[in-house]
Design an enzyme around this catalytic site. Structure first.
Site, short mmCIF file in Angstrom:
data_model
loop_
_atom_site.label_atom_id
_atom_site.label_comp_id
_atom_site.label_asym_id
_atom_site.label_seq_id
_atom_site.Cartn_x
_atom_site.Cartn_y
_atom_site.Cartn_z
N GLY A 1 0.64 -0.98 0.19
CA GLY A 1 -0.01 -0.09 -0.03
C GLY A 1 0.95 1.29 -0.01
O GLY A 1 1.81 1.60 -0.80
N ARG B 1 5.95 -6.88 8.56
CA ARG B 1 5.91 -8.35 8.93
C ARG B 1 6.14 -9.40 7.97
O ARG B 1 6.31 -10.34 8.33
CB ARG B 1 4.67 -8.50 9.71
CG ARG B 1 4.30 -7.63 10.96
CD ARG B 1 2.96 -7.88 11.53
NE ARG B 1 1.83 -7.54 10.65
CZ ARG B 1 0.57 -7.71 10.96
NH1 ARG B 1 0.11 -8.37 11.70
NH2 ARG B 1 -0.30 -7.17 9.94
N ASP C 1 6.29 -6.64 14.44
CA ASP C 1 4.92 -6.25 14.58
C ASP C 1 4.90 -5.03 15.61
O ASP C 1 5.27 -4.91 16.54
CB ASP C 1 4.19 -7.16 15.03
CG ASP C 1 2.49 -7.15 15.25
OD1 ASP C 1 2.36 -5.82 15.60
OD2 ASP C 1 1.77 -7.87 15.22
N ASN D 1 3.56 4.99 9.24
CA ASN D 1 2.51 4.59 8.16
C ASN D 1 1.49 3.11 8.59
O ASN D 1 0.48 3.27 8.05
CB ASN D 1 3.21 4.18 7.01
CG ASN D 1 2.19 3.46 5.77
OD1 ASN D 1 1.17 4.13 5.31
ND2 ASN D 1 2.43 2.13 5.69
N TYR E 1 -12.59 2.71 14.78
CA TYR E 1 -11.55 2.73 13.56
C TYR E 1 -11.38 4.37 13.70
O TYR E 1 -10.25 5.03 13.63
CB TYR E 1 -11.96 2.47 12.19
CG TYR E 1 -10.83 2.99 11.19
CD1 TYR E 1 -9.53 2.58 11.20
CD2 TYR E 1 -11.21 3.80 10.36
CE1 TYR E 1 -8.52 3.13 10.43
CE2 TYR E 1 -10.16 4.27 9.44
CZ TYR E 1 -9.03 3.95 9.22
OH TYR E 1 -8.25 4.26 8.44
N LYS F 1 -8.03 6.93 14.97
CA LYS F 1 -7.46 7.92 13.86
C LYS F 1 -7.64 9.39 14.41
O LYS F 1 -6.83 10.27 14.31
CB LYS F 1 -8.12 7.98 12.44
CG LYS F 1 -7.63 6.78 11.75
CD LYS F 1 -6.01 6.59 11.53
CE LYS F 1 -5.54 5.47 10.63
NZ LYS F 1 -3.95 5.51 10.49
N PRO G 1 -5.18 10.91 4.31
CA PRO G 1 -5.78 10.43 3.18
C PRO G 1 -7.33 9.87 3.35
O PRO G 1 -7.54 9.56 4.45
CB PRO G 1 -4.85 9.24 2.45
CG PRO G 1 -3.71 9.05 3.68
CD PRO G 1 -4.17 9.73 4.84
N GLY G 2 -8.24 10.24 2.26
CA GLY G 2 -9.28 9.74 2.15
C GLY G 2 -9.30 8.31 1.49
O GLY G 2 -8.39 7.40 1.80
N VAL H 1 -8.37 5.37 -0.55
CA VAL H 1 -7.09 5.03 -1.39
C VAL H 1 -7.46 3.52 -1.69
O VAL H 1 -7.85 2.85 -0.83
CB VAL H 1 -5.99 5.06 -0.32
CG1 VAL H 1 -4.53 4.96 -1.40
CG2 VAL H 1 -5.64 6.51 0.16
#
Length: 250
Positions: free
Chosen positions: A12, A33, A57, A85, A151, A155, A181-182, A184
């Site tokens: 990604g 990982r 991890d 990230n 989630y 964030k 980002p929106g 992706v």
């Protein structure tokens, strides 16, 4: 030559960022990982720039600390840029039907993992009185959408932590910012829907979502600004997306 450490570097946004920064001459510490992908990246990108890989991890604070402390040789012993990230979404259930394991995974990876990696890197930046941290947030950290509950909470925490980092590290000349980002088009939705490829593909149908490279380009812009310029908080969405719940489809 500056050295960038990237978590979640094997897929990604992280992968696209690793390739982009290698093309621009950054030395890289790539973390993830996926053993095979890390080895592949070291072999391929290592022909362009110095590359070191760390397999861990982000949820394991002891291994995170020991692995980053193992970076003893130049150019990897001084991390100029940290790109936090690594992150995931798990499930899309309403709060009354939420899965506790999903909740743990999101909070442990998105929030605590970011903190563990930062804790291992920040002291050297503080001692040198320079460095840059880019936290990969999300539009989910700016607004809450139905069934996004935990989630979005994770964030929002990243958003607050980024601000806190910027305040606390300001005396040391360390730049701290977030790229949010929106939608992706990566394996994000496949992970969220636990391998349901058909359901994941439907998320990106009928419009052109951001691609991982689009976000990597934004990150490159942020880390190549002059030392007196800090991209503190940047939100990027595809043209079709106006908010988390408003999306123009063909």
């Amino acid at each position: 030559m500056k050295t960038a450490l990237i978590t979640g570097a094997t897929s990604g946004i992280g992968l696209a960022t690793a390739i982009t920064l290698a093309d621009e001459g950054f030395a890289l510490v790539l973390c993830g990982r996926n053993t095979e992908k890390l080895a592949e990246l070291k072999e391929t990108l290592g022909t362009e720039v110095p590359v070191e890989t760390l397999e861990f991890d982000v949820r394991d604070k002891e291994i995170v600390a020991s692995q980053i402390a193992s970076l003893k040789e130049a150019p990897f012993d001084e991390i100029d840029i940290l790109i936090n990230n690594a992150g995931n979404a798990h499930g899309l259930d309403s709060i009354d039907k939420g899965n506790l394991e999903d909740w743990d995974a999101m909070m442990d990876i998105n929030v605590k993992g970011l903190l563990y990696v930062s804790n291992a890197v920040i002291p050297q930046m503080r001692d040198r009185k320079r460095g840059q941290i880019i936290n990969i947030g999300s539009t989910a950290g700016k607004e809450v959408y139905p069934n996004g509950n935990v989630y979005c909470g994770s964030k929002h925490a990243v958003d607050a932590i980024t601000t806190g980092m910027r305040l606390d590290l300001n005396p040391y000349g360390i730049r701290v910012g977030a790229v949010n980002p929106g939608l992706v088009e990566t394996n994000f939705s496949e992970v969220r829907f636990k391998g349901d490829t058909e359901r994941a593909e439907k998320v990106y149908q009928g419009y052109l979502a951001l691609q991982a490279q689009d976000v990597a380009d934004v990150i490159l812009f942020a880390v190549t600004r002059p030392a007196h310029v800090n991209i503190a908080d940047l939100t990027v969405m595809c043209t079709a997306q106006a908010s988390s719940v408003l999306l123009k489809k063909d």
